[in-house]
Design a protein around this motif. Sequence first.
Motif, PDB file in Angstrom:
ATOM      1  N   ASP A 131     -12.482  12.117 -23.176  1.00 52.67           N
ATOM      2  CA  ASP A 131     -12.872  10.749 -22.805  1.00 52.67           C
ATOM      3  C   ASP A 131     -11.644   9.955 -22.371  1.00 52.67           C
ATOM      4  O   ASP A 131     -11.691   9.186 -21.395  1.00 52.67           O
ATOM      5  CB  ASP A 131     -13.527  10.036 -23.987  1.00 52.67           C
ATOM      6  CG  ASP A 131     -14.937  10.522 -24.277  1.00 52.67           C
ATOM      7  OD1 ASP A 131     -15.489  11.274 -23.450  1.00 52.67           O
ATOM      8  OD2 ASP A 131     -15.476  10.145 -25.339  1.00 52.67           O
ATOM      9  N   SER A 174     -13.104   5.908 -28.108  1.00 53.54           N
ATOM     10  CA  SER A 174     -14.048   6.971 -27.767  1.00 53.54           C
ATOM     11  C   SER A 174     -15.015   7.113 -28.925  1.00 53.54           C
ATOM     12  O   SER A 174     -14.596   7.203 -30.088  1.00 53.54           O
ATOM     13  CB  SER A 174     -13.319   8.302 -27.538  1.00 53.54           C
ATOM     14  OG  SER A 174     -14.227   9.391 -27.539  1.00 53.54           O
ATOM     15  N   ALA A 175     -16.304   7.155 -28.632  1.00 53.73           N
ATOM     16  CA  ALA A 175     -17.312   7.230 -29.689  1.00 53.73           C
ATOM     17  C   ALA A 175     -17.149   8.481 -30.536  1.00 53.73           C
ATOM     18  O   ALA A 175     -17.488   8.478 -31.726  1.00 53.73           O
ATOM     19  CB  ALA A 175     -18.713   7.185 -29.078  1.00 53.73           C
ATOM     20  N   THR A 176     -16.638   9.551 -29.952  1.00 51.73           N
ATOM     21  CA  THR A 176     -16.469  10.807 -30.696  1.00 51.73           C
ATOM     22  C   THR A 176     -14.992  11.173 -30.867  1.00 51.73           C
ATOM     23  O   THR A 176     -14.673  12.315 -31.185  1.00 51.73           O
ATOM     24  CB  THR A 176     -17.199  11.966 -29.990  1.00 51.73           C
ATOM     25  OG1 THR A 176     -16.667  12.135 -28.670  1.00 51.73           O
ATOM     26  CG2 THR A 176     -18.690  11.705 -29.921  1.00 51.73           C
ATOM     27  N   GLU A 177     -14.092  10.216 -30.653  1.00 54.26           N
ATOM     28  CA  GLU A 177     -12.646  10.467 -30.746  1.00 54.26           C
ATOM     29  C   GLU A 177     -12.259  11.654 -29.859  1.00 54.26           C
ATOM     30  O   GLU A 177     -11.569  12.583 -30.280  1.00 54.26           O
ATOM     31  CB  GLU A 177     -12.214  10.706 -32.199  1.00 54.26           C
ATOM     32  CG  GLU A 177     -12.187   9.460 -33.047  1.00 54.26           C
ATOM     33  CD  GLU A 177     -11.098   8.470 -32.608  1.00 54.26           C
ATOM     34  OE1 GLU A 177     -10.159   8.883 -31.913  1.00 54.26           O
ATOM     35  OE2 GLU A 177     -11.219   7.289 -32.954  1.00 54.26           O
ATOM     36  N   ARG A 220     -17.669  14.825 -33.283  1.00 49.98           N
ATOM     37  CA  ARG A 220     -18.880  15.523 -32.827  1.00 49.98           C
ATOM     38  C   ARG A 220     -18.854  16.953 -33.327  1.00 49.98           C
ATOM     39  O   ARG A 220     -17.827  17.628 -33.292  1.00 49.98           O
ATOM     40  CB  ARG A 220     -18.956  15.504 -31.286  1.00 49.98           C
ATOM     41  CG  ARG A 220     -20.239  16.133 -30.733  1.00 49.98           C
ATOM     42  CD  ARG A 220     -20.341  15.887 -29.226  1.00 49.98           C
ATOM     43  NE  ARG A 220     -19.324  16.602 -28.476  1.00 49.98           N
ATOM     44  CZ  ARG A 220     -19.474  17.838 -27.976  1.00 49.98           C
ATOM     45  NH1 ARG A 220     -20.609  18.495 -28.183  1.00 49.98           N
ATOM     46  NH2 ARG A 220     -18.507  18.409 -27.289  1.00 49.98           N
ATOM     47  N   GLU A 263      -5.722   5.751 -28.521  1.00 49.63           N
ATOM     48  CA  GLU A 263      -6.670   4.655 -28.322  1.00 49.63           C
ATOM     49  C   GLU A 263      -5.966   3.397 -27.823  1.00 49.63           C
ATOM     50  O   GLU A 263      -6.519   2.628 -27.024  1.00 49.63           O
ATOM     51  CB  GLU A 263      -7.404   4.367 -29.625  1.00 49.63           C
ATOM     52  CG  GLU A 263      -8.453   3.270 -29.517  1.00 49.63           C
ATOM     53  CD  GLU A 263      -9.201   3.081 -30.834  1.00 49.63           C
ATOM     54  OE1 GLU A 263     -10.446   3.056 -30.789  1.00 49.63           O
ATOM     55  OE2 GLU A 263      -8.528   2.968 -31.882  1.00 49.63           O
TER      56      GLU A 263
END
Length: 283
Positions: free
Chosen positions: A159, A152-155, A107, A146
């Motif tokens: 999150d 996570s969608a944005t690493e 992001r 992970e």
Amino acid sequence: MTNLEVRLHVGQGATRGPLTVFPVWTDAPTLPPSYLTGAGVPVEVSERAGSPAIDQLVVTNRADRPVLLLAGELLEGGWQTRALTASTLLAPGRPTVEKVVCVEQGRWGGPTAHTRRARRTPFTVLSAMDGGHAQQVVWDRVHGLESVAGPSATESLADRLDRTDATARDMTRGLRPLAGQRGLLVGIAGRPVWMEVTDSARTLKAHWRGLLHAATLDALGRPAVRTPAALARSFAEKVENTRLLADGPAGLGQRVRGGGRVGTTALRRSDRTVHLTAIAQEA
């Protein structure tokens, strides 16, 4: 060049699966801290006006006393979530540009302001913050979580902390700072890896939950092996015997660092160690 001016005393560890947490005391005089710290203190964090940079954020202490921020504290939101690379003692009312690393690779954009919840990076991320390729190594290690904390969608490290919050609370249930305790030493899967020491039991208490959550995230998925007390005390002795060299200013304090197999960094003010981090370099 100097050694740590206090002696470290490591107590009996408490083991939860792969995680062993040892209390640490020091022989420094008991004095109330002259600063504020932890969640809820009035500190503003924002992107640089006009030219946001991955490795810099503007931090302003809005309190009437100095504020202590710790290495590895998450500064969440903004154009991307970052982590502070070194502890600093902020003077009141003075905006400063602090060095940070990104812990949310996917992001770049959004509001300019960040929030602080006194959450911390795990030691595997904290230990990667030095060196010429530190940012890429940090991203790689956040991605590596992970396997135990999900995608996570944005690493985003934030999150993964969110997703493991309940697990961390369950694993560390009942662990609380003991009377006069100034720090903790973390062992994972049979060996000591990380120590944090402060100059005040009050300071440790303000960061206790964030430290335990970070340690839990490192421990997830590791073998359930207790870390022996003898290894923990040997780790502390290495920290005590480390020769520390001046490494530049830290706001109102001075940063010193040194060490070989156990890298040690401390923030000192008026010949007193305010905060110390020690990390096993082979981690």
